[in-house]
Design an enzyme around this catalytic site. Structure first.
Site, mmCIF file in Angstrom:
data_model
loop_
_atom_site.group_PDB
_atom_site.id
_atom_site.type_symbol
_atom_site.label_atom_id
_atom_site.label_comp_id
_atom_site.label_asym_id
_atom_site.label_seq_id
_atom_site.Cartn_x
_atom_site.Cartn_y
_atom_site.Cartn_z
ATOM 1 N N SER A 17 0.619 -1.211 0.126
ATOM 2 C CA SER A 17 0.079 -0.272 -0.082
ATOM 3 C C SER A 17 0.886 1.230 0.173
ATOM 4 C CB SER A 17 -0.908 0.151 0.967
ATOM 5 O OG SER A 17 -1.127 1.061 1.365
ATOM 6 N N TYR A 57 -1.859 0.441 10.447
ATOM 7 C CA TYR A 57 -1.730 -0.317 8.753
ATOM 8 C C TYR A 57 -0.764 0.230 7.549
ATOM 9 C CZ TYR A 57 -3.636 -1.091 4.318
ATOM 10 O OH TYR A 57 -3.834 -1.808 3.290
ATOM 11 N N LYS A 61 2.076 -3.866 6.244
ATOM 12 C CA LYS A 61 3.281 -3.708 5.177
ATOM 13 C C LYS A 61 4.051 -3.039 4.511
ATOM 14 C CE LYS A 61 -0.731 -3.891 3.489
ATOM 15 N NZ LYS A 61 -1.896 -5.001 3.135
#
Length: 327
Positions: free
Chosen positions: A128, A152, A156
């Site tokens: 991402s 998040y 990643k």
């Protein structure tokens, strides 16, 4: 060959599954085009897969945090794994333990199963733009240092490094694609689930195109890197089939994106006046704005472009693809 897709019921997962069934083959362990004999589709929610004439389809419902569920996916061996499942930004911020268990520990479990395979499987991971954050340059490219500002995004980055390291050891043939904001996704239907940031971006286009008014939580001048789900699927398949020798030591790539302002997104709706689009009302949300302000405004990669991984050409191309898909 046997192919596993996690997050198969999701926005990208469904379209990737349809593309895999449509083309019927992928580069096999030796790099040659090889027919797909079985697709194992994994998710937490029930879903109906597209019909397939020559490919066996197995849908499995479960939680990747469950070691037994992960092991069941690998029963009989696998050749390729498309790992799309994740706990997204707002959920990972709200529940840090859940985010780590889903995004990091589950991946470690999958990598352990890959180590047990007789031949290293190809692993395509959906990363991402959230891996970048803080004070960013005008264009985020191959040289930009990753300083994520969300849990998040941190997850990643960890996943990218784990996959590159496991590829170095030869236990997987990994490749990671950092996705910009993928549009135009359908609304979230999970009971009690808060809309993701990406869903709020998609709604700026989706709701008016379907004749409904929508509140926009972002400032008009906010620039966002956008890509159609069709371009994402093409890029995931392209990246899968490339020989590992062309990828280099670090296996993560930015997916080049179309950079547009929110105001330009709204203006693009004028080209679809025959649909009598709904109105976009500006209602700033400081929390949502802070998240997108930490993301790249322009996202590119010379490495990806050289490998044939390309963005959409214009905003109307993204909208037209959505309308064709929804017809």
């Amino acid at each position: 060959m046997r192919v596993v897709v996690t997050g198969a019921a999701g926005f990208i997962g469904r379209r990737l599954t349809a593309a895999l069934i449509g083309q019927g083959r992928l580069a096999g362990p030796a790099g040659n085009p090889t027919p797909i004999s079985e697709l194992v589709l994994a998710d937490q929610i029930a879903f109906d897969p597209p019909p397939a004439d020559t490919i066996r389809i197995r849908c499995t419902i479960g939680d990747l945090r469950d070691a037994g569920f992960r092991q069941a996916l690998f029963a009989g061996g696998i050749d390729s794994l498309f790992h799309l499942a994740a706990s997204l930004t707002t959920e990972a911020e709200r529940d840090i333990a859940l985010g780590i268990e889903t995004n990091v520990l589950s991946l470690l479990g999958l990598l352990a199963l890959c180590r047990a395979q007789p031949v290293a499987p190809r692993l395509v991971f959906a990363s991402s733009i959230a891996t970048f954050g803080g004070a960013l340059p005008a264009v985020v490219d191959d040289s930009t240092v990753q300083t994520p500002q969300t849990s998040y995004g941190v997850h990643k980055v960890i996943a990218e490094q784990l996959i590159s390291d496991h590829s170095r050891h030869g236990v997987v043939d990994g490749r990671c694609l950092r996705l910009p904001i993928v549009v135009i996704r359908p609304p979230v239907n999970h009971s009690g689930a808060a809309p993701s940031v990406s869903d709020r971006v998609a709604a700026i286009l989706r709701e008016p195109l379907n004749g409904r008014d929508v509140d926009c939580p972002f400032k008009p001048e906010t620039r966002l890197p956008l890509v159609s789900v069709q371009a994402v699927v093409r890029s995931l398949l392209t990246l899968h089939d490339l020989p590992g020798s062309r990828l280099g030591l670090f296996r993560a790539f930015n997916l080049p994106a179309l950079s547009v302002s929110v105001a330009a997104m709204v203006d693009s709706l004028q080209a679809y006046s025959d649909r009598k689009p709904g109105k976009v009302q500006w209602k700033p949300d400081a929390t949502m704005q802070a998240i997108v302000d930490g993301w790249p405004a322009q996202f590119d990669s010379a490495r990806a472009r050289q490998l044939g991984i390309l963005p959409d050409a214009r905003m109307t191309e993204i909208i037209d693809a959505y309308l064709k898909d929804a017809a």
